[in-house]
Design an enzyme around this catalytic site. Sequence first.
Site, PDB file in Angstrom:
ATOM      1  N   HIS A   1       0.856  -1.319  -0.062  1.00 54.12           N
ATOM      2  CA  HIS A   1       0.047  -0.129   0.087  1.00 54.12           C
ATOM      3  C   HIS A   1       1.148   1.145   0.046  1.00 54.12           C
ATOM      4  O   HIS A   1       1.985   1.237   0.516  1.00 54.12           O
ATOM      5  CB  HIS A   1      -0.913  -0.048   1.193  1.00 54.12           C
ATOM      6  CG  HIS A   1      -2.299  -0.920   0.998  1.00 54.12           C
ATOM      7  ND1 HIS A   1      -2.936  -1.370   2.010  1.00 54.12           N
ATOM      8  CD2 HIS A   1      -2.872  -1.272  -0.120  1.00 54.12           C
ATOM      9  CE1 HIS A   1      -3.813  -2.259   1.593  1.00 54.12           C
ATOM     10  NE2 HIS A   1      -3.802  -2.092   0.400  1.00 54.12           N
TER      11      HIS A   1
ATOM     12  N   ASP B   1       1.000   4.005   1.175  1.00 52.23           N
ATOM     13  CA  ASP B   1       1.747   4.821   2.564  1.00 52.23           C
ATOM     14  C   ASP B   1       2.695   3.850   3.107  1.00 52.23           C
ATOM     15  O   ASP B   1       3.460   4.717   4.147  1.00 52.23           O
ATOM     16  CB  ASP B   1       0.435   4.927   3.477  1.00 52.23           C
ATOM     17  CG  ASP B   1      -0.156   3.723   3.860  1.00 52.23           C
ATOM     18  OD1 ASP B   1      -0.695   2.981   3.083  1.00 52.23           O
ATOM     19  OD2 ASP B   1      -0.766   3.760   5.150  1.00 52.23           O
TER      20      ASP B   1
ATOM     21  N   HIS C   1      -4.786  -8.976   6.205  1.00 46.67           N
ATOM     22  CA  HIS C   1      -5.265  -7.429   5.797  1.00 46.67           C
ATOM     23  C   HIS C   1      -5.731  -7.655   4.412  1.00 46.67           C
ATOM     24  O   HIS C   1      -5.866  -8.778   3.730  1.00 46.67           O
ATOM     25  CB  HIS C   1      -3.933  -6.871   5.749  1.00 46.67           C
ATOM     26  CG  HIS C   1      -4.059  -5.283   5.366  1.00 46.67           C
ATOM     27  ND1 HIS C   1      -5.146  -4.635   6.321  1.00 46.67           N
ATOM     28  CD2 HIS C   1      -3.343  -4.405   4.512  1.00 46.67           C
ATOM     29  CE1 HIS C   1      -4.920  -3.253   5.855  1.00 46.67           C
ATOM     30  NE2 HIS C   1      -3.736  -3.204   4.865  1.00 46.67           N
TER      31      HIS C   1
ATOM     32  N   ASP D   1       0.181  -3.906   8.702  1.00 47.43           N
ATOM     33  CA  ASP D   1      -1.149  -3.748   8.647  1.00 47.43           C
ATOM     34  C   ASP D   1      -1.758  -5.065   8.841  1.00 47.43           C
ATOM     35  O   ASP D   1      -1.983  -6.026   7.920  1.00 47.43           O
ATOM     36  CB  ASP D   1      -1.500  -3.068   7.417  1.00 47.43           C
ATOM     37  CG  ASP D   1      -1.316  -1.422   7.762  1.00 47.43           C
ATOM     38  OD1 ASP D   1      -0.399  -1.187   8.569  1.00 47.43           O
ATOM     39  OD2 ASP D   1      -1.745  -0.712   6.727  1.00 47.43           O
TER      40      ASP D   1
ATOM     41  N   HIS E   1       0.701   2.876  13.688  1.00 51.29           N
ATOM     42  CA  HIS E   1      -0.275   3.060  12.633  1.00 51.29           C
ATOM     43  C   HIS E   1      -1.705   3.745  12.908  1.00 51.29           C
ATOM     44  O   HIS E   1      -2.737   3.442  12.715  1.00 51.29           O
ATOM     45  CB  HIS E   1      -0.530   1.751  11.879  1.00 51.29           C
ATOM     46  CG  HIS E   1      -1.179   2.010  10.561  1.00 51.29           C
ATOM     47  ND1 HIS E   1      -2.578   1.885  10.142  1.00 51.29           N
ATOM     48  CD2 HIS E   1      -0.548   2.020   9.277  1.00 51.29           C
ATOM     49  CE1 HIS E   1      -2.597   2.066   8.773  1.00 51.29           C
ATOM     50  NE2 HIS E   1      -1.559   1.867   8.167  1.00 51.29           N
TER      51      HIS E   1
END
Lengths: 304, 304
Positions: B64, B66, B139, B209, B267
């Site tokens: 991802h 980010d 995730h 994540d 996060h």
Amino acid sequence: MDLEVWFLGTGGSIPSPGRGLPSIAIRRRGELLIFDIGEGTQKQIIKLGLGFPSKMRIFITHLHGDHIFGLPGLLQTLSMLHREHPLQVYGPRGTREFLDPLLATGLVKATFPVLLREVVGGEVLDFGEYEIRTALGKHSVANIAYALVEKPRPGKFYPEKARELGVPEGPLWSKLQRGESVEVGGRVVHPQQVLGPPRRGRKVVYSGDTAKCSSVVELARGADLLIHEATFSKSLTERAERDLHSTSVWAAEVAKEAGAKLLALVHISPRYADPKVLEQEAREIFSNTFIPNDGDCIAIPLPD
Amino acid sequence: MDLEVWFLGTGGSIPSPGRGLPSIAIRRRGELLIFDIGEGTQKQIIKLGLGFPSKMRIFITHLHGDHIFGLPGLLQTLSMLHREHPLQVYGPRGTREFLDPLLATGLVKATFPVLLREVVGGEVLDFGEYEIRTALGKHSVANIAYALVEKPRPGKFYPEKARELGVPEGPLWSKLQRGESVEVGGRVVHPQQVLGPPRRGRKVVYSGDTAKCSSVVELARGADLLIHEATFSKSLTERAERDLHSTSVWAAEVAKEAGAKLLALVHISPRYADPKVLEQEAREIFSNTFIPNDGDCIAIPLPD
């Protein structure tokens, strides 16, 4: 009608503890114009509370990573914020080859159209109240310098003249102030009868990465603010010649020859933890010089 | 033999004024291990003075933006610094499709080999004194959780036992302390005769994540430090279930079930300008919880 220039990133090539990678934002009447978008630009916009207005445009000077690697993250963030309004991006030839694969990977799932226009220098982009003029700089890759030029405003309004001509205070005055003719008792009153001569708008110019060159001097003619790169001190003039960057002295010479009013030096090499020497060198040639820090903002007032 | 954990970016998804995008660095005996590389990572490394040692490895949890958009800028900076030493990058399947086009555009002219190894979770990567264990999280895309696990060290050295066995103080003691046998007057002295039982090394685990999941519990078993994402407060549990992120409570449950010693929540969603509520929720389940700020560093001492 404020015009603010925000120095988001004032370093060059490699970030230093004090300076991030290049980005300048101009905020004007609810619009945000972003010139260069180095890594960290979105963080600065958020930290400084500038927001992401629907009217936002991005202008890329050239395709070196330190000037563009903040774009993927910004596009992702705007998508996470569910932006739908198109985003217009301007950049030199080759910008499409950078942008298209980025949008194709699926890493950036843009929720809005990204509209790209490649420019070669010399174009004038018309945005109504202002235009963006472009010029090709002198760098190792094509570098577009940008000038924001406000169109002239109607001249100063003289209420006594309007009264003499029988125009009552109220909406008709506003029309005249905007430069429109009005009718009073069967007669037409023209704005020229109640207004002084048109007043010039403001002009802000950003060089991107470039050695000293005449095209940027021409672009910067009479600018209220010239933001010019000054990667090196004059002691590294040979290095600047080789890399096609500017010294502080060259930046000052451009400002002086262009008749600019104020000079901001940016793209400061990380080798200068304290860039005072660059400022001093430039001031010997063009006294109205300063080196902004990341996060600094200056307002450009309307000329009288 | 210090082991420091540096929290370079503790935010999630979108930067907030106080928190940048995800990145954790572990500094150990001159090596720098970077886990996730969100936009702004290189700036943090420079600002915090960590430097770019030749022994640097990058571990990406998932693809991802980010978590990875800081990679292009880091590669460019290392090239501008004329790095020649290969850079090893680990990431989930698909990392090559992100990395190869980036290296192919010519925007990043890497002066060094970028060696990529894709992992699926479950692999153990052996780096001599320590290993990196991996586990697949839970995730919306494949997310690899990583554990740095130091191998056991030789046990405590007892000088009196060495003297009793006739081993003179000096180089021979050092050999025994390192776990090697020595010869004294025709006799062999084994390290077991002068050392206590082997002592365990340290363990630091980073979730990336993920929703709460048993594979991360297993990976985090007995960790000295578990760095677990806590995007949401427990009041947004449904949202966490939908997006496959964790709440503060889930992170604390993982730490508790794994028998971890210390829990760092990262996060943090930009919606929590003050994340104290997340810390409180977690501490009700696992008291030894903290929320680091960007730039924080903690040292993990060697166990006795």
